[in-house]
Design an enzyme around this catalytic site. Structure first.
Site, PDB file in Angstrom:
ATOM      1  N   ARG A  14       0.861  -1.177   0.000  1.00  0.00           N
ATOM      2  CA  ARG A  14       0.000   0.000   0.000  1.00  0.00           C
ATOM      3  C   ARG A  14       0.900   1.231   0.000  1.00  0.00           C
ATOM      4  NH1 ARG A  14      -0.868   2.450   5.133  1.00  0.00           N
ATOM      5  NH2 ARG A  14      -2.831   3.264   4.376  1.00  0.00           N
ATOM      6  N   ASN A  73       1.320   5.165   1.529  1.00  0.00           N
ATOM      7  CA  ASN A  73       0.889   6.158   2.503  1.00  0.00           C
ATOM      8  C   ASN A  73       1.693   7.422   2.199  1.00  0.00           C
ATOM      9  OD1 ASN A  73      -0.504   7.089   4.835  1.00  0.00           O
ATOM     10  ND2 ASN A  73       1.418   6.906   5.982  1.00  0.00           N
TER      11      ASN A  73
HETATM   12  C1  HEM Z   1      -0.214   5.088  10.665  1.00  0.00           C
HETATM   13  C2  HEM Z   1       2.328   1.118  11.654  1.00  0.00           C
HETATM   14  C3  HEM Z   1      -0.335  -1.468   8.590  1.00  0.00           C
HETATM   15  C4  HEM Z   1      -3.067   2.399   7.816  1.00  0.00           C
HETATM   16  C5  HEM Z   1       0.661   4.216  11.240  1.00  0.00           C
HETATM   17  C6  HEM Z   1       1.595   4.550  12.287  1.00  0.00           C
HETATM   18  C7  HEM Z   1       2.300   3.438  12.547  1.00  0.00           C
HETATM   19  C8  HEM Z   1       1.825   2.385  11.696  1.00  0.00           C
HETATM   20  C9  HEM Z   1       3.420   3.271  13.577  1.00  0.00           C
HETATM   21  C10 HEM Z   1       1.775   5.929  12.971  1.00  0.00           C
HETATM   22  C11 HEM Z   1       0.789   6.044  14.100  1.00  0.00           C
HETATM   23  C12 HEM Z   1       1.125   7.233  15.011  1.00  0.00           C
HETATM   24  O1  HEM Z   1       0.664   8.352  14.727  1.00  0.00           O
HETATM   25  O2  HEM Z   1       1.844   7.027  15.998  1.00  0.00           O
HETATM   26  C13 HEM Z   1       1.840   0.089  10.883  1.00  0.00           C
HETATM   27  C14 HEM Z   1       2.367  -1.258  10.872  1.00  0.00           C
HETATM   28  C15 HEM Z   1       1.605  -1.979  10.033  1.00  0.00           C
HETATM   29  C16 HEM Z   1       0.600  -1.096   9.495  1.00  0.00           C
HETATM   30  C17 HEM Z   1       3.561  -1.754  11.676  1.00  0.00           C
HETATM   31  C18 HEM Z   1       1.784  -3.438   9.720  1.00  0.00           C
HETATM   32  C19 HEM Z   1       0.920  -4.336  10.028  1.00  0.00           C
HETATM   33  C20 HEM Z   1      -1.310  -0.642   8.114  1.00  0.00           C
HETATM   34  C21 HEM Z   1      -2.311  -1.055   7.177  1.00  0.00           C
HETATM   35  C22 HEM Z   1      -3.090   0.018   6.962  1.00  0.00           C
HETATM   36  C23 HEM Z   1      -2.577   1.121   7.769  1.00  0.00           C
HETATM   37  C24 HEM Z   1      -2.443  -2.429   6.551  1.00  0.00           C
HETATM   38  C25 HEM Z   1      -4.264   0.005   6.029  1.00  0.00           C
HETATM   39  C26 HEM Z   1      -5.302   0.688   6.103  1.00  0.00           C
HETATM   40  C27 HEM Z   1      -2.495   3.468   8.468  1.00  0.00           C
HETATM   41  C28 HEM Z   1      -2.944   4.833   8.330  1.00  0.00           C
HETATM   42  C29 HEM Z   1      -2.112   5.614   9.131  1.00  0.00           C
HETATM   43  C30 HEM Z   1      -1.188   4.704   9.768  1.00  0.00           C
HETATM   44  C31 HEM Z   1      -4.099   5.323   7.476  1.00  0.00           C
HETATM   45  C32 HEM Z   1      -2.107   7.154   9.250  1.00  0.00           C
HETATM   46  C33 HEM Z   1      -1.048   7.629   8.281  1.00  0.00           C
HETATM   47  C34 HEM Z   1      -0.979   9.106   7.955  1.00  0.00           C
HETATM   48  O3  HEM Z   1      -1.988   9.816   7.903  1.00  0.00           O
HETATM   49  O4  HEM Z   1       0.141   9.579   7.671  1.00  0.00           O
HETATM   50  N1  HEM Z   1       0.819   2.893  10.917  1.00  0.00           N
HETATM   51  N2  HEM Z   1       0.786   0.155  10.036  1.00  0.00           N
HETATM   52  N3  HEM Z   1      -1.488   0.676   8.456  1.00  0.00           N
HETATM   53  N4  HEM Z   1      -1.436   3.422   9.330  1.00  0.00           N
HETATM   54 FE1  HEM Z   1      -0.355   1.785   9.691  1.00  0.00          FE
END
Ligand code: HEM
Length: 343
Positions: free
Chosen positions: A223, A225
């Site tokens: 994906r 981001n």
């Molecule tokens: C943000 C880790 C998978 C969607 C984040 C954050 C972390 C993280 C550490 C930052 C949160 C904060 O503000 O402290 C991970 C890890 C994943 C994973 C280790 C592995 C399993 C996914 C998946 C999605 C997702 C599969 C699918 C929808 C998001 C979104 C954000 C986010 C939408 C906010 C990002 C932004 O606006 O910049 N993720 N994530 N994540 N993650 Fe994940």
């Protein structure tokens, strides 16, 4: 394919820039004129030649400089790399995945030879020639995850699967968009995503977790981001907020094109064979506004995406101080022409 590795910095004098080829292959993430969180997961299939999706692990012109920056971060703060003891099998799984992929797809730069458990790894850009025994940590200068990820672009988290959840029990995180491995280590999928606005109510995380718990070996997914960063700084960690937070106050209408960067994360997930853990890779690509608008359809679209971005996302992504100035700057690159869906 021989890559010309650049000498450049991601701190202090910020000499990072993209060559015309790197601009052309930039993973522009918006397929519409608006953006909202979604479960945007697709198969991590080989993509077009020379694109960042061509191979499972993408190595580009910034490789050597990024590895130097990682070494600096780890020297200052060893806690950017942490692994709970039960993750050692997953660490070896990761070493195998990365070495095999890099050697197969970039044979001029990397070679892996195996004689049973006796492996030899040659990394020409970094001048490394290492013989070791797969599975024996005493034969490497660092534990396996740290060893291989000091030689691979992108951050990596290793997730243990138990009790129908994923647990961040291991990782190396030196190029992050304002989150901390040291804070998140040991948390589960819902806990580490707790700060993200709106997405929980949309059911995004519930659906994404369900999907990932069923991730199959040999069928990786990916994906994109995105966020924005002032100056091409890779290490925008909470630990170093005192160094980079103030950069946001330095943006003026005159320097938007040079200072404001779109930062895109290519995130991929693989099920690992021995440990049944999942590896989550986060590979950051940066491009300054001046470079981005050399592709007119990107300038037009980013203007519209940013103009319509929900206030909650502007705030969470840390854009508040320079969002308006960036929208104004980009408006000069939006002629109002209709855009078609896709990139
Ligand atoms: C943000 C880790 C998978 C969607 C984040 C954050 C972390 C993280 C550490 C930052 C949160 C904060 O503000 O402290 C991970 C890890 C994943 C994973 C280790 C592995 C399993 C996914 C998946 C999605 C997702 C599969 C699918 C929808 C998001 C979104 C954000 C986010 C939408 C906010 C990002 C932004 O606006 O910049 N993720 N994530 N994540 N993650 Fe994940």
């Amino acid at each position: 394919m021989t890559i010309q590795f650049k000498q450049e910095t991601f701190r202090d004098d910020f000499t990072f820039s993209n060559s015309p080829e790197a601009i052309r292959r930039f993973p522009f993430p918006f397929d519409k004129d608006e953006y909202m969180y979604a479960v945007n997961i697709e198969q991590h299939m080989p993509g077009p030649a020379k694109s960042p999706f061509e191979f499972p692990i993408d190595i580009d012109e910034h490789y050597v400089a990024e590895m130097q920056d990682r070494a600096l971060v780890l020297k200052e703060d060893p806690l950017r790399c942490q692994s709970l003891p039960h993750m050692i099998t997953a660490e070896w799984d990761l070493l195998e995945l990365l070495m095999e992929s890099m050697a197969k797809n970039y044979p001029e730069h990397f070679t892996l030879t195996k004689d049973g458990d006796r492996w030899r790894w040659v990394n020409r850009p970094l001048g490394i020639d290492q013989s070791f025994t797969f599975g024996d940590v005493s034969t490497l200068p660092y534990p396996p995850m740290e060893y291989v990820t000091r030689q691979c672009q992108g951050d990596f988290c290793l997730l243990d699967q138990r009790h129908d959840n994923l647990w961040m029990d291991s990782g190396i995180v030196t190029t992050q968009a304002d989150w901390s491995l040291d804070f998140d280590i040991g948390m589960n999928f819902m806990e580490w995503h707790a700060p993200v606005p709106l997405a929980h109510d949309l059911g995004v995380f519930e659906r994404a977790l369900k999907f990932l718990l069923n991730l199959q070996q040999g069928r990786p997914v990916r994906r994109l981001n995105w966020t924005m960063t002032i100056n091409p700084r890779l290490d925008t960690s909470p630990e170093n907020y005192h160094k980079w937070g103030k950069d946001r106050t330095t943006v003026t209408p005159e320097n938007v094109g040079d200072k404001v960067h779109l930062r895109v994360e290519l995130q991929a997930l693989w099920r690992l064979p021995r440990s049944n853990a999942i590896v989550f890779s986060i590979r950051a690509y940066m491009i300054k506004m001046e470079e981005l608008v050399t592709v007119p359809k990107w300038g037009r679209r980013l203007h519209r995406v940013l103009r319509g971005l929900k206030p909650e996302l502007v705030e969470y992504k840390g854009l508040s101080r320079y969002h308006g100035m960036t929208v104004d700057w980009l408006s000069k690159h939006d002629d109002g022409a209709p855009t078609s869906p896709g990139f």
